[in-house]
Motif scaffolding. Structure first.
Motif, mmCIF file in Angstrom:
data_model
loop_
_atom_site.group_PDB
_atom_site.id
_atom_site.type_symbol
_atom_site.label_atom_id
_atom_site.label_comp_id
_atom_site.label_asym_id
_atom_site.label_seq_id
_atom_site.Cartn_x
_atom_site.Cartn_y
_atom_site.Cartn_z
ATOM 1 N N ARG A 1 -1.107 -4.925 -0.507
ATOM 2 C CA ARG A 1 -2.286 -4.421 -1.203
ATOM 3 C C ARG A 1 -3.301 -5.524 -1.491
ATOM 4 O O ARG A 1 -2.953 -6.639 -1.856
ATOM 5 N N ARG A 2 -4.565 -5.182 -1.322
ATOM 6 C CA ARG A 2 -5.646 -6.051 -1.765
ATOM 7 C C ARG A 2 -5.961 -5.743 -3.232
ATOM 8 O O ARG A 2 -5.677 -4.641 -3.699
ATOM 9 N N PRO A 3 -6.572 -6.675 -3.965
ATOM 10 C CA PRO A 3 -6.966 -8.019 -3.531
ATOM 11 C C PRO A 3 -5.765 -8.959 -3.454
ATOM 12 O O PRO A 3 -4.934 -8.992 -4.363
ATOM 13 N N ASP B 1 -7.369 -0.699 2.447
ATOM 14 C CA ASP B 1 -7.318 -1.545 1.255
ATOM 15 C C ASP B 1 -6.041 -2.371 1.213
ATOM 16 O O ASP B 1 -5.403 -2.519 0.174
ATOM 17 N N SER C 1 -6.487 -7.287 9.239
ATOM 18 C CA SER C 1 -7.231 -7.070 7.991
ATOM 19 C C SER C 1 -8.354 -6.070 8.210
ATOM 20 O O SER C 1 -9.532 -6.411 8.046
ATOM 21 N N ASP D 1 -12.390 -9.982 6.936
ATOM 22 C CA ASP D 1 -12.189 -8.605 7.381
ATOM 23 C C ASP D 1 -12.145 -8.512 8.904
ATOM 24 O O ASP D 1 -12.782 -9.304 9.619
ATOM 25 N N SER E 1 -11.213 -3.589 7.739
ATOM 26 C CA SER E 1 -12.074 -3.366 6.578
ATOM 27 C C SER E 1 -11.972 -1.943 6.052
ATOM 28 O O SER E 1 -12.347 -1.677 4.906
ATOM 29 N N SER E 2 -11.436 -1.029 6.861
ATOM 30 C CA SER E 2 -11.301 0.366 6.455
ATOM 31 C C SER E 2 -10.045 0.640 5.647
ATOM 32 O O SER E 2 -9.834 1.772 5.193
ATOM 33 N N ARG F 1 0.861 -1.186 0.000
ATOM 34 C CA ARG F 1 0.000 0.000 0.000
ATOM 35 C C ARG F 1 0.900 1.240 0.000
ATOM 36 O O ARG F 1 1.550 1.552 1.004
#
Length: 287
Positions: free
Chosen positions: A154-156, A239, A234, A194, A236-237, A35
């Motif tokens: 970084r997600r995904p 990415d 993880s 999450d 949820s707020s 990120r």
């Protein structure tokens, strides 16, 4: 802000010495795996949720307020909304760049009453990134010590953490781990639920695997000596997912003082604690 680049073949990264010698960007086969903010200065404004940074002289949380350790008193201020002192002292401080390309910082003598030095070396040999950490006690008394790194992937991203036991929650973790179950059983690679925040132990080899399906990139994470704990979060707020190899369990100072397993390591004057983390990257086979 000064940027120092390391690259070999398909692996490129950028380190910011002025922002805790943190890895600002890491690319594998052209894909950003961390990120990364558009503005490097964001690492100093929002210091916990970007890139990858060193945690020292402790990892995770320590309760604030005076605590006596040997002949010295630890009296740390909170740096996190939950009221704890989190992730050590070096993650946003300027580091020195040595002629050999390594990074160093001296700290302590304040709320952490011991003086110490942290060294960071980065080596890239495609397809592997190696991060070498060393924490040295520069005081005249024994010092509690912990080391780790805190990358935000970084997600995904799909994740496997091959730990058979876990500690949760990280804020007030019980002394003994439990056997993994439910969302905490991440031994098979898949989506991480999450809002998990826990610590895994009793780790297999490799302890961590990550896959970015859209980019067809995979990575394995190992440590030497084998890091006995992997923290993962993880939110949820955010990415991204944090996966952090560490030398001790959550609340490491409390564990040390109470004789619980997984406490901080006591270093004699001049003694060092080391940790090497390797990220090995590869391509997924196209279907």
């Amino acid at each position: 802000m000064e940027e120092i680049e390391f690259a070999d073949g398909a692996i490129q990264l950028v380190v910011l010495p002025e922002a805790g010698a943190r890895i600002h960007r890491l690319q594998a086969f052209g894909h950003d795996v961390l990120r990364t903010p558009a503005d490097p200065g964001e690492h100093l404004r929002d210091r916990f949720f970007w890139g990858s940074y060193v945690m020292a002289p402790w990892c995770g949380r320590i309760d604030t307020g005076p605590v006596t350790v040997g002949s010295r008193v630890v009296d740390l201020d909170s740096n996190f909304p939950d009221g704890t002192a989190i992730h050590g002292q070096v993650h946003t401080q300027p580091w020195e760049v040595r002629p050999d390309g390594t990074f160093h910082i001296e700290g302590g003598g304040d709320g952490w009453p011991w003086n110490y030095e942290v060294g960071l070396g980065i080596t890239v040999h495609e397809p592997t990134l190696q991060i070498d950490l060393q924490l040295i006690n520069r005081s005249s008394d024994p010092m509690p010590a912990g080391l780790g790194i805190h990358p935000w992937f970084r997600r995904p991203v799909r994740v496997a953490i091959r730990g058979a036991a876990f500690h949760s929650p990280n804020t007030a973790t019980p002394p003994q781990p439990e056997r993994v179950l439910g969302h905490f059983d991440l031994r098979r690679i898949g989506q991480m639920a999450d809002d998990l925040d826990a610590t895994w132990t009793d780790l297999a080899d490799p302890p961590v695997e990550l896959v970015w399906p859209d980019a067809e990139v995979r990575a394995t994470m190992r440590a030497n000596p084998p890091a006995p704990y992997v923290v993962a979060a993880s939110p949820s707020s955010v990415d991204a997912i944090a996966i952090e190899p560490e030398t001790h369990a959550p609340q490491g100072l409390r564990r040390l003082l109470r004789g619980e397993p997984g406490g901080l390591t006591m270093l004699k004057p001049g003694q060092s604690l080391g940790l090497t983390v390797e990220l090995g990257f590869g391509r997924l086979e196209s279907r």
